[in-house]
Design a protein around this motif. Structure first.
Motif, PDB file in Angstrom:
ATOM      1  N   ALA A 273      -4.398   3.523 -12.283  1.00 16.46           N
ATOM      2  CA  ALA A 273      -3.165   3.042 -11.653  1.00 16.46           C
ATOM      3  C   ALA A 273      -2.604   1.839 -12.395  1.00 16.46           C
ATOM      4  O   ALA A 273      -1.390   1.747 -12.644  1.00 16.46           O
ATOM      5  CB  ALA A 273      -3.437   2.679 -10.198  1.00 16.46           C
ATOM      6  N   LYS A 274      -3.485   0.925 -12.793  1.00 15.34           N
ATOM      7  CA  LYS A 274      -3.027  -0.251 -13.526  1.00 15.34           C
ATOM      8  C   LYS A 274      -2.448   0.155 -14.878  1.00 15.34           C
ATOM      9  O   LYS A 274      -1.396  -0.356 -15.304  1.00 15.34           O
ATOM     10  CB  LYS A 274      -4.187  -1.222 -13.726  1.00 15.34           C
ATOM     11  N   LYS A 275      -3.116   1.076 -15.538  1.00 18.07           N
ATOM     12  CA  LYS A 275      -2.638   1.561 -16.835  1.00 18.07           C
ATOM     13  C   LYS A 275      -1.270   2.222 -16.695  1.00 18.07           C
ATOM     14  O   LYS A 275      -0.367   2.009 -17.516  1.00 18.07           O
ATOM     15  CB  LYS A 275      -3.651   2.540 -17.410  1.00 18.07           C
ATOM     16  N   LYS A 276      -1.099   3.022 -15.640  1.00 12.84           N
ATOM     17  CA  LYS A 276       0.169   3.703 -15.393  1.00 12.84           C
ATOM     18  C   LYS A 276       1.271   2.693 -15.112  1.00 12.84           C
ATOM     19  O   LYS A 276       2.395   2.801 -15.638  1.00 12.84           O
ATOM     20  CB  LYS A 276       0.011   4.664 -14.214  1.00 12.84           C
ATOM     21  N   ALA A 277       0.962   1.694 -14.294  1.00 16.94           N
ATOM     22  CA  ALA A 277       1.956   0.666 -13.960  1.00 16.94           C
ATOM     23  C   ALA A 277       2.373  -0.106 -15.199  1.00 16.94           C
ATOM     24  O   ALA A 277       3.564  -0.373 -15.418  1.00 16.94           O
ATOM     25  CB  ALA A 277       1.387  -0.283 -12.905  1.00 16.94           C
TER      26      ALA A 277
ATOM     27  N   ALA B 153       6.524   0.216 -10.228  1.00 17.19           N
ATOM     28  CA  ALA B 153       5.468  -0.240 -11.127  1.00 17.19           C
ATOM     29  C   ALA B 153       4.909  -1.588 -10.691  1.00 17.19           C
ATOM     30  O   ALA B 153       3.696  -1.832 -10.791  1.00 17.19           O
ATOM     31  CB  ALA B 153       6.004  -0.322 -12.552  1.00 17.19           C
ATOM     32  N   SER B 154       5.773  -2.476 -10.200  1.00 16.74           N
ATOM     33  CA  SER B 154       5.315  -3.783  -9.720  1.00 16.74           C
ATOM     34  C   SER B 154       4.328  -3.619  -8.565  1.00 16.74           C
ATOM     35  O   SER B 154       3.266  -4.266  -8.533  1.00 16.74           O
ATOM     36  CB  SER B 154       6.511  -4.629  -9.262  1.00 16.74           C
ATOM     37  N   TYR B 155       4.672  -2.759  -7.602  1.00 12.31           N
ATOM     38  CA  TYR B 155       3.799  -2.551  -6.450  1.00 12.31           C
ATOM     39  C   TYR B 155       2.488  -1.887  -6.865  1.00 12.31           C
ATOM     40  O   TYR B 155       1.412  -2.242  -6.361  1.00 12.31           O
ATOM     41  CB  TYR B 155       4.511  -1.695  -5.400  1.00 12.31           C
ATOM     42  N   LEU B 156       2.555  -0.922  -7.763  1.00 14.64           N
ATOM     43  CA  LEU B 156       1.341  -0.237  -8.195  1.00 14.64           C
ATOM     44  C   LEU B 156       0.422  -1.207  -8.938  1.00 14.64           C
ATOM     45  O   LEU B 156      -0.801  -1.201  -8.728  1.00 14.64           O
ATOM     46  CB  LEU B 156       1.709   0.950  -9.092  1.00 14.64           C
ATOM     47  N   PHE B 157       0.993  -2.045  -9.777  1.00 15.38           N
ATOM     48  CA  PHE B 157       0.192  -3.031 -10.498  1.00 15.38           C
ATOM     49  C   PHE B 157      -0.440  -4.022  -9.520  1.00 15.38           C
ATOM     50  O   PHE B 157      -1.630  -4.342  -9.626  1.00 15.38           O
ATOM     51  CB  PHE B 157       1.052  -3.772 -11.517  1.00 15.38           C
TER      52      PHE B 157
ATOM     53  N   VAL C 125      -4.625  -4.695  -8.916  1.00 15.97           N
ATOM     54  CA  VAL C 125      -5.357  -5.939  -9.200  1.00 15.97           C
ATOM     55  C   VAL C 125      -5.767  -6.689  -7.945  1.00 15.97           C
ATOM     56  O   VAL C 125      -6.716  -7.479  -7.976  1.00 15.97           O
ATOM     57  CB  VAL C 125      -4.537  -6.861 -10.127  1.00 15.97           C
ATOM     58  N   GLU C 126      -5.044  -6.470  -6.813  1.00 16.26           N
ATOM     59  CA  GLU C 126      -5.335  -7.233  -5.604  1.00 16.26           C
ATOM     60  C   GLU C 126      -5.984  -6.401  -4.503  1.00 16.26           C
ATOM     61  O   GLU C 126      -6.731  -6.943  -3.681  1.00 16.26           O
ATOM     62  CB  GLU C 126      -4.051  -7.878  -5.072  1.00 16.26           C
ATOM     63  N   SER C 127      -5.697  -5.106  -4.445  1.00 14.44           N
ATOM     64  CA  SER C 127      -6.253  -4.236  -3.396  1.00 14.44           C
ATOM     65  C   SER C 127      -6.685  -2.906  -3.998  1.00 14.44           C
ATOM     66  O   SER C 127      -6.201  -1.840  -3.597  1.00 14.44           O
ATOM     67  CB  SER C 127      -5.207  -4.013  -2.297  1.00 14.44           C
ATOM     68  N   PRO C 128      -7.587  -2.934  -4.978  1.00 15.50           N
ATOM     69  CA  PRO C 128      -7.929  -1.699  -5.677  1.00 15.50           C
ATOM     70  C   PRO C 128      -8.518  -0.618  -4.772  1.00 15.50           C
ATOM     71  O   PRO C 128      -8.405   0.568  -5.079  1.00 15.50           O
ATOM     72  CB  PRO C 128      -8.950  -2.158  -6.721  1.00 15.50           C
TER      73      PRO C 128
ATOM     74  N   LYS D 124       0.830  -1.210   0.000  1.00 17.94           N
ATOM     75  CA  LYS D 124       0.000   0.000   0.000  1.00 17.94           C
ATOM     76  C   LYS D 124       0.862   1.255   0.000  1.00 17.94           C
ATOM     77  O   LYS D 124       0.627   2.184  -0.789  1.00 17.94           O
ATOM     78  CB  LYS D 124      -0.929  -0.001   1.214  1.00 17.94           C
ATOM     79  N   ALA D 125       1.864   1.289   0.880  1.00 17.08           N
ATOM     80  CA  ALA D 125       2.698   2.482   1.009  1.00 17.08           C
ATOM     81  C   ALA D 125       3.438   2.778  -0.294  1.00 17.08           C
ATOM     82  O   ALA D 125       3.468   3.924  -0.761  1.00 17.08           O
ATOM     83  CB  ALA D 125       3.690   2.306   2.159  1.00 17.08           C
ATOM     84  N   VAL D 126       4.031   1.761  -0.904  1.00 18.95           N
ATOM     85  CA  VAL D 126       4.796   1.977  -2.135  1.00 18.95           C
ATOM     86  C   VAL D 126       3.859   2.287  -3.301  1.00 18.95           C
ATOM     87  O   VAL D 126       4.156   3.160  -4.134  1.00 18.95           O
ATOM     88  CB  VAL D 126       5.685   0.759  -2.455  1.00 18.95           C
ATOM     89  N   ALA D 127       2.726   1.596  -3.372  1.00 17.49           N
ATOM     90  CA  ALA D 127       1.786   1.832  -4.467  1.00 17.49           C
ATOM     91  C   ALA D 127       1.256   3.261  -4.437  1.00 17.49           C
ATOM     92  O   ALA D 127       1.130   3.909  -5.480  1.00 17.49           O
ATOM     93  CB  ALA D 127       0.639   0.832  -4.394  1.00 17.49           C
ATOM     94  N   LEU D 128       0.935   3.769  -3.252  1.00 21.52           N
ATOM     95  CA  LEU D 128       0.436   5.143  -3.148  1.00 21.52           C
ATOM     96  C   LEU D 128       1.524   6.147  -3.533  1.00 21.52           C
ATOM     97  O   LEU D 128       1.246   7.157  -4.187  1.00 21.52           O
ATOM     98  CB  LEU D 128      -0.077   5.413  -1.735  1.00 21.52           C
ATOM     99  N   LYS D 129       2.766   5.870  -3.128  1.00 26.31           N
ATOM    100  CA  LYS D 129       3.863   6.741  -3.552  1.00 26.31           C
ATOM    101  C   LYS D 129       3.988   6.741  -5.069  1.00 26.31           C
ATOM    102  O   LYS D 129       4.180   7.785  -5.698  1.00 26.31           O
ATOM    103  CB  LYS D 129       5.182   6.278  -2.923  1.00 26.31           C
TER     104      LYS D 129
END
Length: 534
Positions: A62-66, A42-46, A50-53, A13-18
């Motif tokens: 976010a998925k598109k950006k990743a 990108a791995s964390y955001l993806f 897909v797992e914790s939208p 969560k922390a890395v994906a939000l960053k």
């Protein structure tokens, strides 16, 4: 979801939000200093998309950006088999990714993690990105960065061994897989009998953990999985010996700036043990949020239950230019602090080493949690305590450390540098007395000294002919039994005659020390040491 999985989800969560909140550069990437950070973010955001939208502002975007960043990373791979470093990626992308040349390092770790990521998320990837991953992984396999023999048993070869197993299985290359299994077995024998030559080396130890955990995750063969588990058990047992609430205690043969003077490379520790607060500073995200090999219960208990002090003695056989050099490390670990280091000093790569430390637990603000004194060596610059010279003779006895610094007169650095964590400190003629977290610290000094208060720690400059120090650390509970209730009463306990020096000649001397937590007299003379009960 168990505690380890919950902590992994916290990291994701922390890395994906960053990553979601970080604006992209004109190149379509987040970073140009290191291609790997783009891949990890990108791995964390993806994964989050897909797992914790629900944790993201706009999961579809976010998925598109990743996927866009992942695609751009893969496009930078050297894909011409006739060119040097086929299958590799560039490292530093400045001034522009298009001009960046392939580098041998990124694929070492990133390649195996790509295989893991693709294996886990293949179905969720767009058809175009799925094809790009298939192509990139085949280039990595055919490029064969891992096709090298075991020689040094270092972190590079650990990653080669894991990659041989991962790609040998993926492409049903029996010869490569057998080479990986053989290398794995030799590695197990080497480290369990002679120790890890890269003692306390961060983040390279975590590269061992990640590489072999990745192979363990991707292996379905039970026998091979058991061998990988044997090595991972060793690694986590080793970690638990030198663990104190997120800190890596004792000597370090190699460190990055975020490893000293503060332990900030803590994500794998946080996932595994979780007994310290996770700060916002995460310099090594890598794949700590994706997989975790559960440490043996004995290792977990050792790391988490520090009620009684323990001493760790290790012999390490270092391989240097074909010569085997025996080294000996020592560390004394309590629930509030740890102290110790390496007895012998050897030349290390880029001289990024720390001879000894007093370590305190990691805190939420990632403030400095290490205390050390050293003579500056090759590569030293102000604010970087990783570059120490050979001019130090040491004695480690539990919570006490003696060091004398016989610096030659013609050396350009004539001052000794001390790193003190923030706390309550008072200066006396004899030395420094302070409280750091749940400990009292006394530092008796031979020589003239000054203290400068910096942003994150206090820096001591000590001059002597030779200079010498005696450090003693006492937990607050033990100190109370000795009648020490504050820093002032700590200073009052010390008799000026408790730390003496007898000069033996130019830059040489014998120092003796009697502390307050033990009545033993410690003596250090020209590299010879003894503890004489009186």
């Amino acid at each position: 979801m168990n505690g380890q999985q919950q902590r992994q989800a916290e990291i994701v969560k922390a890395v994906a939000l960053k990553a979601q909140n970080q604006p992209l550069l004109g190149s379509g990437l987040w970073f140009h200093n290191d291609i790997r950070d783009n891949y990890y973010y990108a791995s964390y955001l993806f994964a989050a998309a897909v797992e914790s939208p629900a944790i993201l502002h706009d999961p579809a975007d976010a998925k598109k950006k990743a996927e866009s960043v992942l695609a751009k990373v893969l496009q930078l791979q050297q894909n011409d088999p006739d060119l040097p470093l086929y299958g590799h990626f560039p490292l530093n992308l400045n001034p522009s990714p298009e001009q960046a040349r392939p580098h041998e390092l990124p694929v070492e770790l990133m390649g195996s993690l790509m295989a893991y990521f693709y294996n886990r998320y293949e179905r969720e990837l767009s058809p175009e990105l799925r094809e790009a991953f298939e192509t990139a992984l085949r280039h990595i396999y055919l490029g064969g960065f891992f096709r090298k023999p075991l020689q040094m048993f270092n972190h590079h070869e650990a990653k080669y061994t894991a990659a041989k197993i991962i790609f040998g299985q993926r492409y049903e290359d029996r010869e490569l897989l057998e080479d990986g299994i053989n290398s794995l077995q030799k590695t197990i024998v080497r480290v369990t009998t002679q120790g890890m030559p890269e003692y306390g080396a961060l983040p390279w130890f975590w590269h061992w953990v990640q590489a072999f955990t990745c192979a363990w995750e991707l292996t379905s063969d039970n026998s091979l999985k058991q061998h990988l588990a044997e090595l991972l058990d060793y690694l986590w047992n080793e970690r638990s010996l030198f663990y104190l609430k997120g800190a890596w205690v004792g000597a370090h043969s190699r460190v990055w700036p975020h490893d000293a003077p503060a332990d900030r490379n803590v994500l794998h520790d946080y996932v595994q043990f979780g007994d310290f607060p996770l700060g916002e500073d995460m310099p090594r995200t890598e794949y700590a949020g994706f997989f975790c090999y559960p440490a043996p219960e004995a290792a977990r208990q050792r790391a988490l239950q520090r009620q009684e002090p323990s001493e760790v003695h290790k012999q390490i056989v270092k391989i240097d230019t074909g010569e085997e050099i025996p080294l000996h490390s020592y560390v004394y670990v309590t629930k509030d602090f740890a102290s110790g280091g390496i007895w012998e000093r050897v030349k290390e790569f880029d001289n990024e080493q720390i001879r000894w430390l007093v370590s305190f637990p990691v805190t939420a603000d990632n403030s400095v949690n290490q205390l050390t004194f050293f003579h500056p060596g090759e590569g030293y610059r102000d604010g970087d305590p990783r570059h120490q010279s050979e001019y130090a003779q040491v004695l480690y006895v539990k919570n006490r450390i003696l060091t004398v610094f016989p610096v030659p007169e013609d050396n350009p650095h004539q001052e000794i540098i001390g790193i003190l964590p923030k706390g309550t400190w008072i200066m006396e003629e004899a030395g420094l007395f302070g409280q750091v977290q749940n400990c009292y610290v006394s530092i008796l000094l031979k020589g003239r000294y000054s203290v400068e208060e910096l942003d994150t720690y206090n820096q001591v400059r000590l001059h002597g002919e030779p200079a010498a120090i005696a450090v003693e650390v006492i937990g607050l509970e033990e100190a109370k039994l000795l009648g020490i209730l504050n820093v002032s009463s700590l200073a009052e306990q010390f008799d000026p005659t408790s730390f003496t020096m007898e000069l033996l000649g130019s830059q040489k001397g014998t120092i003796t020390y009697r502390g307050i937590s033990s009545q033993d007299i410690l003596e250090l003379t020209s590299g010879l040491y003894s503890a004489n009960p009186k």
